[in-house]
Scaffold this active site. Structure first.
Site, PDB file in Angstrom:
ATOM      1  N   GLU A 174      -0.834 -10.923  -2.346  1.00 35.25           N
ATOM      2  CA  GLU A 174      -1.163  -9.905  -1.024  1.00 35.25           C
ATOM      3  C   GLU A 174      -1.129  -8.545  -1.772  1.00 35.25           C
ATOM      4  O   GLU A 174      -0.269  -8.518  -2.071  1.00 35.25           O
ATOM      5  CB  GLU A 174      -1.088  -9.829   0.213  1.00 35.25           C
ATOM      6  CG  GLU A 174      -1.643  -8.923   1.375  1.00 35.25           C
ATOM      7  CD  GLU A 174      -0.193  -8.520   2.343  1.00 35.25           C
ATOM      8  OE1 GLU A 174      -0.819  -7.960   4.046  1.00 35.25           O
ATOM      9  OE2 GLU A 174       0.363  -8.943   2.128  1.00 35.25           O
TER      10      GLU A 174
ATOM     11  N   ASN B 227      -8.719  -6.362   4.791  1.00 39.35           N
ATOM     12  CA  ASN B 227      -6.614  -7.245   3.218  1.00 39.35           C
ATOM     13  C   ASN B 227      -7.392  -8.168   3.052  1.00 39.35           C
ATOM     14  O   ASN B 227      -7.585  -9.133   4.171  1.00 39.35           O
ATOM     15  CB  ASN B 227      -6.165  -6.552   4.075  1.00 39.35           C
ATOM     16  CG  ASN B 227      -4.679  -7.296   3.983  1.00 39.35           C
ATOM     17  OD1 ASN B 227      -4.652  -7.918   2.493  1.00 39.35           O
ATOM     18  ND2 ASN B 227      -3.278  -7.172   3.976  1.00 39.35           N
TER      19      ASN B 227
ATOM     20  N   LYS C  59      -8.010 -11.341   6.371  1.00 36.60           N
ATOM     21  CA  LYS C  59      -6.894 -10.902   6.690  1.00 36.60           C
ATOM     22  C   LYS C  59      -7.232 -10.502   8.429  1.00 36.60           C
ATOM     23  O   LYS C  59      -8.017  -9.344   8.915  1.00 36.60           O
ATOM     24  CB  LYS C  59      -5.898 -10.337   6.385  1.00 36.60           C
ATOM     25  CG  LYS C  59      -4.390 -10.137   6.833  1.00 36.60           C
ATOM     26  CD  LYS C  59      -3.455  -9.527   6.800  1.00 36.60           C
ATOM     27  CE  LYS C  59      -1.460  -9.813   7.758  1.00 36.60           C
ATOM     28  NZ  LYS C  59      -0.740  -8.797   6.820  1.00 36.60           N
TER      29      LYS C  59
ATOM     30  N   GLU D 121      -0.429  -0.992   8.685  1.00 36.72           N
ATOM     31  CA  GLU D 121      -1.585  -1.950   8.822  1.00 36.72           C
ATOM     32  C   GLU D 121      -2.584  -2.040   9.547  1.00 36.72           C
ATOM     33  O   GLU D 121      -4.520  -1.972   9.766  1.00 36.72           O
ATOM     34  CB  GLU D 121      -1.517  -3.273   8.534  1.00 36.72           C
ATOM     35  CG  GLU D 121      -0.747  -4.024   7.207  1.00 36.72           C
ATOM     36  CD  GLU D 121      -0.528  -4.706   7.146  1.00 36.72           C
ATOM     37  OE1 GLU D 121      -1.618  -5.938   7.117  1.00 36.72           O
ATOM     38  OE2 GLU D 121       0.593  -5.980   7.218  1.00 36.72           O
TER      39      GLU D 121
ATOM     40  N   CYS E 276      -0.428 -13.335   4.035  1.00 33.66           N
ATOM     41  CA  CYS E 276       0.504 -12.852   4.997  1.00 33.66           C
ATOM     42  C   CYS E 276       1.299 -12.978   6.020  1.00 33.66           C
ATOM     43  O   CYS E 276       1.826 -14.780   6.613  1.00 33.66           O
ATOM     44  CB  CYS E 276       0.996 -11.150   4.953  1.00 33.66           C
ATOM     45  SG  CYS E 276       2.352 -10.307   5.081  1.00 33.66           S
TER      46      CYS E 276
ATOM     47  N   ASN F   7       3.248  -9.436   1.374  1.00 26.63           N
ATOM     48  CA  ASN F   7       4.356  -8.133   1.427  1.00 26.63           C
ATOM     49  C   ASN F   7       4.797  -8.344   1.963  1.00 26.63           C
ATOM     50  O   ASN F   7       5.160  -7.138   3.224  1.00 26.63           O
ATOM     51  CB  ASN F   7       3.565  -6.579   0.757  1.00 26.63           C
ATOM     52  CG  ASN F   7       2.498  -7.139   0.041  1.00 26.63           C
ATOM     53  OD1 ASN F   7       2.431  -6.122  -1.066  1.00 26.63           O
ATOM     54  ND2 ASN F   7       2.267  -8.475  -0.769  1.00 26.63           N
TER      55      ASN F   7
END
Length: 308
Positions: free
Chosen positions: A46, A106, A123, A142, A168, A193
């Site tokens: 990621e 993302n 994501k 995020e 993730c 991550n």
């Protein structure tokens, strides 16, 4: 046998000052290792072109947009696409995407062995928070910098296998694997991550965090009879440690390859896509065994509704 030799290209830390060009050089070095190991497909982490920037609180939109890619491939990443095409290796990697409409996602992409992008995923399950949180040991913003993904959980036929992606925190949600499983997925690729420390519970410890990461991916693999390749960006990024733990999981939920450290490292396994068939035709034969008349609550509510 439909064998795909897969490389999980774990990457060590990327500092805030590191250029995209320097990162791409590291990715190409891993790609060369993968070529020597006979890999057909390499999965990168990621947000692997930059540091994990959501740990930094930013208010200036221009400062935020610096971390995003407006097109793919672009000038910095074209050498990676060229190297992958020359090697005849398909690749998957994550980055921060800024769309022409100004939306921030993302994102992960998947190519074929000729370097053509054949799949894109954004994501869905964004962790963290959107405003500066004084109660956290560090920020995880995020929800501030990304929109939730709008592409769902598609599956693509690539290299004679059905492949899907997630990113993730998505790996912790069983619905992710099941939606792809209902499309016959045989390989789920995901980068992450993940901080080595829980910003809200410091005593959790690295061992427990790695355990939960393994648990999420091995359960998803077993319950949907699919290969899962989970690849970390790891190590100390400007004083903020990320955990490793990159693994390749077989369709029975067994870990068949695992990274040893927290630096740039390639793990490799020859994955037979036909190994998915037994589980998909027996205990996880969805057509025979699922009882959707009892599952309505899963899609009709988000938070817990207690009956008493």
């Amino acid at each position: 046998m439909r064998e795909i030799v897969i490389g999980g290209a774990q990457m060590g830390p990327i500092q805030k000052a590191d250029s995209r060009e320097a990162v791409v050089e590291r990715m190409i070095a891993l790609l060369k290792q993968a070529k020597g190991a006979g890999c057909d497909l390499v999965v990168f982490p990621e947000l692997c072109l930059t540091t994990f920037f959501p740990r930094w609180y930013m208010e200036d939109p221009a400062e935020v947009d610096f971390w995003f890619e407006r097109e793919m491939p672009n000038g910095a990443t074209k050498p990676l696409f060229d190297a992958a095409k020359q090697a005849g290796i398909a690749i998957s990697f994550g980055y921060a995407e800024l769309t022409p409409e100004g939306q921030h996602f993302n994102t992960s992409i998947l190519t074929d062995r000729e370097g053509n992008i054949v799949g894109k995923y954004r994501k869905v399950h964004l962790p963290g928070h959107s405003e500066f949180d004084t109660e956290r040991a560090f920020q995880h913003l995020e929800k501030r910098y990304f929109l939730p993904g709008d592409l769902g959980f598609p599956v693509w036929r690539n290299m004679d296998a059905l492949m899907g992606m997630c990113i993730c925190n998505d790996r912790r949600w069983p619905e992710v694997y099941r939606v792809m499983g209902l499309q016959g997925v045989e390989l789920v690729m995901l980068g992450y991550n993940t901080p080595s420390v829980n910003s809200q519970m410091a005593d959790e410890g690295l061992e427990k965090r790695l355990y939960h990461s393994d648990l999420s991916m091995t359960a998803g693999a077993y319950q949907n009879s699919t290969w899962v390749v989970g690849v970390a960006k790891a190590g100390d990024e400007d004083g903020h440690p990320l955990m490793g733990g990159s693994i390749i999981v077989d369709p029975n939920g067994y870990v068949v390859a695992r990274a040893a450290g927290e630096g740039d490292e390639l793990i490799v396994h020859a994955c037979d896509m036909d190994a998915c068939n037994f589980g998909k035709s027996t205990i996880f034969d969805f057509a025979r065994h699922r009882r959707i008349e009892h599952y309505g609550r899963i899609c009709s509510q988000t938070g817990v509704e207690r009956s008493a």
